[in-house]
Scaffold this motif. Structure first.
Motif, PDB file in Angstrom:
ATOM      1  N   THR A 161      -8.396   2.104   8.839  1.00  0.00           N
ATOM      2  CA  THR A 161      -9.389   1.932   7.801  1.00  0.00           C
ATOM      3  C   THR A 161      -9.215   3.062   6.611  1.00  0.00           C
ATOM      4  O   THR A 161      -9.415   2.602   5.805  1.00  0.00           O
ATOM      5  CB  THR A 161     -10.949   1.837   8.600  1.00  0.00           C
ATOM      6  N   ARG A 162      -9.516   4.252   7.147  1.00  0.00           N
ATOM      7  CA  ARG A 162      -9.080   5.245   6.407  1.00  0.00           C
ATOM      8  C   ARG A 162      -8.029   5.231   5.356  1.00  0.00           C
ATOM      9  O   ARG A 162      -8.248   5.483   4.122  1.00  0.00           O
ATOM     10  CB  ARG A 162      -9.280   6.520   6.886  1.00  0.00           C
ATOM     11  N   LEU A 163      -6.788   5.046   5.640  1.00  0.00           N
ATOM     12  CA  LEU A 163      -5.493   4.881   4.987  1.00  0.00           C
ATOM     13  C   LEU A 163      -5.669   3.741   4.241  1.00  0.00           C
ATOM     14  O   LEU A 163      -5.152   3.893   2.845  1.00  0.00           O
ATOM     15  CB  LEU A 163      -4.470   4.515   6.105  1.00  0.00           C
ATOM     16  N   ASN A 164      -6.349   2.665   4.694  1.00  0.00           N
ATOM     17  CA  ASN A 164      -6.597   1.525   3.622  1.00  0.00           C
ATOM     18  C   ASN A 164      -7.659   1.722   2.485  1.00  0.00           C
ATOM     19  O   ASN A 164      -7.260   1.414   1.319  1.00  0.00           O
ATOM     20  CB  ASN A 164      -6.975   0.232   4.341  1.00  0.00           C
ATOM     21  N   ASP A 165      -8.461   2.594   2.676  1.00  0.00           N
ATOM     22  CA  ASP A 165      -9.414   2.966   1.957  1.00  0.00           C
ATOM     23  C   ASP A 165      -9.048   4.058   0.661  1.00  0.00           C
ATOM     24  O   ASP A 165      -9.011   3.695  -0.480  1.00  0.00           O
ATOM     25  CB  ASP A 165     -10.682   3.574   2.386  1.00  0.00           C
ATOM     26  N   GLU A 166      -8.057   4.892   1.279  1.00  0.00           N
ATOM     27  CA  GLU A 166      -7.490   5.658   0.556  1.00  0.00           C
ATOM     28  C   GLU A 166      -6.304   4.999  -0.608  1.00  0.00           C
ATOM     29  O   GLU A 166      -6.131   5.526  -1.393  1.00  0.00           O
ATOM     30  CB  GLU A 166      -6.484   6.949   1.198  1.00  0.00           C
ATOM     31  N   LYS A 167      -5.596   4.022   0.028  1.00  0.00           N
ATOM     32  CA  LYS A 167      -4.637   3.232  -0.632  1.00  0.00           C
ATOM     33  C   LYS A 167      -5.557   2.575  -1.925  1.00  0.00           C
ATOM     34  O   LYS A 167      -5.138   2.562  -3.035  1.00  0.00           O
ATOM     35  CB  LYS A 167      -3.855   2.300   0.296  1.00  0.00           C
ATOM     36  N   ASN A 168      -6.688   1.816  -1.601  1.00  0.00           N
ATOM     37  CA  ASN A 168      -7.363   1.152  -2.461  1.00  0.00           C
ATOM     38  C   ASN A 168      -7.854   2.174  -3.668  1.00  0.00           C
ATOM     39  O   ASN A 168      -7.940   1.870  -4.658  1.00  0.00           O
ATOM     40  CB  ASN A 168      -8.643   0.363  -1.775  1.00  0.00           C
ATOM     41  N   LYS A 169      -8.417   3.348  -3.127  1.00  0.00           N
ATOM     42  CA  LYS A 169      -8.926   4.406  -4.013  1.00  0.00           C
ATOM     43  C   LYS A 169      -7.765   4.810  -5.125  1.00  0.00           C
ATOM     44  O   LYS A 169      -8.016   4.915  -6.181  1.00  0.00           O
ATOM     45  CB  LYS A 169      -9.541   5.389  -3.526  1.00  0.00           C
ATOM     46  N   LEU A 170      -6.552   5.142  -4.424  1.00  0.00           N
ATOM     47  CA  LEU A 170      -5.477   5.544  -5.343  1.00  0.00           C
ATOM     48  C   LEU A 170      -4.925   4.422  -6.328  1.00  0.00           C
ATOM     49  O   LEU A 170      -4.727   4.731  -7.305  1.00  0.00           O
ATOM     50  CB  LEU A 170      -4.099   5.803  -4.223  1.00  0.00           C
TER      51      LEU A 170
END
Length: 475
Positions: A180-189
């Motif tokens: 979930t955190r990795l996906n959130d970071e990907k979306n933010k990036l």
């Protein structure tokens, strides 16, 4: 005997091998074609049938009934005595199972003692429970071993990467949280990259519109063969630096309203200070599009005046075949905005020009104006520094500017500075001396003299007038 009528019975005398009992079928045939009457007799040794019942439990019996007559009773020990043939169907000591043969008149009855039936049932039930228990035990043990063997390393890796302690969480929770955190970071990036790309595109387009970019507009926007371009713009008046949030809100309102009005068109949005530009890419040429765009710009200007009491200027350019003409469109709109910037009501300008016939001097004048607006706070701003900034001769730019604008270059510099001074003084944050320094006047006397020449009043008189107007409004 010569009167058998499809009869079944037990007998031993027809068995030519042994004297054991046989199941006999007998039927009499009357005299036919000159022959005397005779009997047809078929016998089956009971021993052949007994092999079929060897698997029956103790006390269980298989009865054979033919034409409503009890013929034979068999058990796992063989044929039962004759007295055991007849049996009550509703005997409660047995469980009766009846089946009818495919041959008419033949029936079977299986008699299972109640005690034996329930004894076998309990045995089967117990064995089933044992099998289920053993299966569950081995399954749980196997799954536990598999989890410890296959998932513990993943859990340790996730804990090391994320720094989380296991606590009440299992491996799946840790993996899910990490994903979930990795996906959130990907979306933010991704959003950051998209916003940066859009900002770079807007900056590149603005630079090209001002004629300061070496690349062509074709590298920044997508224009197919046969498409045309047009430019629409809005000038939103800013109040003062203390109310920058309200200024941003007005820009947002203008952009939001106009975007709704022209949502069917393809365009690029560029922001330049208090101006919003919309570069349209059109598939078809026609004055009907310009008329619709002018009407929608007038509609927006009216809404802003009625709802927010803000006078927004609008302009719509001509439709051009060559995307290089966007620079001349921009210059023309800027000049028209300067002419009408003090309009008090809704005002939309038809900025159609024949860009192919625009003179080179217009481009030079626009470069001069852009340079002055960007360096109006420089105390060394003069004709020489402007000429150096745009790469032209000082005498040449002074002559061209005067010929094209009917205004001296120094007079234009002073007018632009005074217009900015008026905005700063309306905020009542600065003294007259501070305003003069902010606009590049190292000597306050020079600023007062220039201010009086442009506005017809001294800076002090203007400040007093602002105080009086503000007091009346508050009252």
């Amino acid at each position: 005997k010569a009167d058998y009528q499809d009869e079944f019975f037990l007998g031993s005398y027809l068995n030519y091998k042994t004297q054991k009992q046989c199941l006999v079928y007998a039927n009499s045939i009357q005299e036919i074609s000159g022959y005397e009457a005779f009997n047809v007799i078929i016998s089956i040794p009971v021993s052949d049938l007994e092999s079929l019942t060897s698997l029956l439990g103790d006390g269980s019996k298989l009865m054979l009934r033919i034409n409503d007559a009890d013929i034979l009773t068999l058990s796992n020990r063989g044929m039962e005595p004759d007295e055991a043939v007849s049996w009550e169907r509703n005997n409660k000591e047995y469980i009766n199972v009846y089946r009818t043969s495919g041959i008419p008149g033949i029936e079977y009855c299986l008699l299972i003692p109640q005690k034996e039936f329930w004894k076998e049932s309990r045995f089967v039930r117990n064995m089933l429970w044992v099998c289920v228990s053993v299966t569950l035990l081995f399954g749980i043990v196997g799954v536990s071993v598999a989890l410890n063997r296959n998932f513990k390393p993943i859990a340790k890796l996730v804990i090391k990467v994320t720094g989380e302690k296991v606590g009440q969480k299992n491996e799946y929770d840790l993996i899910e949280n990490a994903y979930t955190r990795l996906n959130d970071e990907k979306n933010k990036l991704y959003q950051h990259v998209v916003s940066q790309k859009e900002a770079m595109e807007r900056h590149s387009l603005l630079s090209m519109m001002k004629g300061r970019h070496s690349e062509t507009i074709e590298n920044s926007i997508s224009i197919r063969r046969g498409q045309k371009i047009a430019l629409a713009a809005f000038l939103v008046p800013f109040l003062n630096k203390q109310q920058y949030k309200q200024d941003e809100l007005m820009l947002f309102a203008v952009d939001n309203i106009f975007s709704e009005l022209v949502q069917e068109a393809e365009y690029y949005r560029i922001e330049d200070g208090q101006m919003l530009f919309y570069l349209f890419v059109l598939d078809k040429e026609g004055e009907d599009w310009r008329e619709r765009c002018l009407q929608r710009a007038e509609q927006l200007s009216t809404i802003m005046k009625e709802q927010f009491e803000i006078s927004v200027l609008g302009a719509v350019s001509n439709i051009a075949d060559d995307y290089h003409d966007v620079h001349l469109m921009y210059q023309n709109i800027i000049e028209l905005f300067e002419t009408k910037k003090f309009a008090t009501g809704p005002y939309v300008i038809d900025a159609a020009i024949r860009v192919g016939e625009a003179s080179a001097e217009n481009a030079i004048v626009q470069n001069i104006k852009d340079y002055i607006r960007e360096h109006d706070a420089d105390e060394n701003l003069n004709i020489s520094t402007i000429a150096d900034g745009i790469g032209k001769n000082p005498k040449y730019i002074a002559r061209v500017f005067k010929a094209e604008t009917k205004e001296g270059l120094l007079d234009y510099i002073n007018r632009i500075r005074v217009e900015k001074a008026l905005s700063l003084m309306q905020s009542r944050q600065y003294t007259v001396e501070q305003v003069g320094e902010m606009l590049g006047y190292s000597n306050s006397k020079t600023f007062r003299r220039v201010f009086s020449k442009v506005t017809g009043m001294t800076p002090g008189t203007y400040m007093e007038q602002i105080i009086v107007d503000t007091t009346c409004v508050d009252a």
